[in-house]
Design an enzyme around this catalytic site. Sequence first.
Site: not given
Length: 284
Positions: A82, A134, A180, A210-211, A232-233
């Site tokens: 990532d 990206e 993020h 997306s968290s 992730d978060t």
Amino acid sequence: MALVSMIELLDKAQKGHYAVGAFNCNNMEIVQAIVAAAEAEKAPVIIQASQGAIKYAGVEYITVLTKLAAEKASVPIALHLDHGTSFAQVMQCARNGFSSVMIDGSKHPLEDNIALTNKVIEAVRPLGISVEAELGKIGGTEDDITVSEREALFTDPEEAVYFVKSTQVDALAIAIGTAHGQYKGTPKLDFERLTQIRERVSTPLVLHGSSGVPEDALREAISRGICKVNIDTNIREAFVLAARKVLEEHPKEIDPRKMLGPAREAATQIIREKIQIFGSTGKA
């Protein structure tokens, strides 16, 4: 089963109009949680490691843990880098058995981003490794990478067309309003921009940061063409809160298993919930 290439999972997701969850790992318990959730939901899954995770756990440990998990699992699993930011880092992961990599050249001018992406594709595609790139900048902070709100730029649909034609990349991460880390408020995604990109580009699209994005917004993004969603978060939050609760209730506890076990269970639950939202339950 053995690790699979990420593009195999995303091609099926795009045709089936669902998204595959890409969940960041930092240690053994989180790898176990991701696989346990995928098994319970009978869903394909992407385990991914950021620069910070690789620095903390070591690329060899992450690879061995994930390969072992994949061999024992009944669902397809990809191992993905990532936000790799250098050719050397990508090749380190390729040499250690990652089945997919992301080269993030979004901080560079467009032509330099294309050149770096093509250099990676040329090196790893013959090995059967898929490549994500990206275009546009996603706000917030993730490990060593920081993008201020002022610097964050949404992906331009026409640049997306040019980028994909110039690279033939396997998956494209786009910036449409996510960030993020933990959100200060509710993110508002630019769905019209997403639709414009989807209409012009057939490459699988990826949603980072997306968290904290509301469930209905995630479902809308997936319905408009997102087929990989990074989380992730939310995993970190669930994991740490569960471990903290054990310590608060049992301050003299010294057995790490008594803390990490509940933390792993909490992470498994949040990952299962995300898989259900993404529509990938039963798609293994």
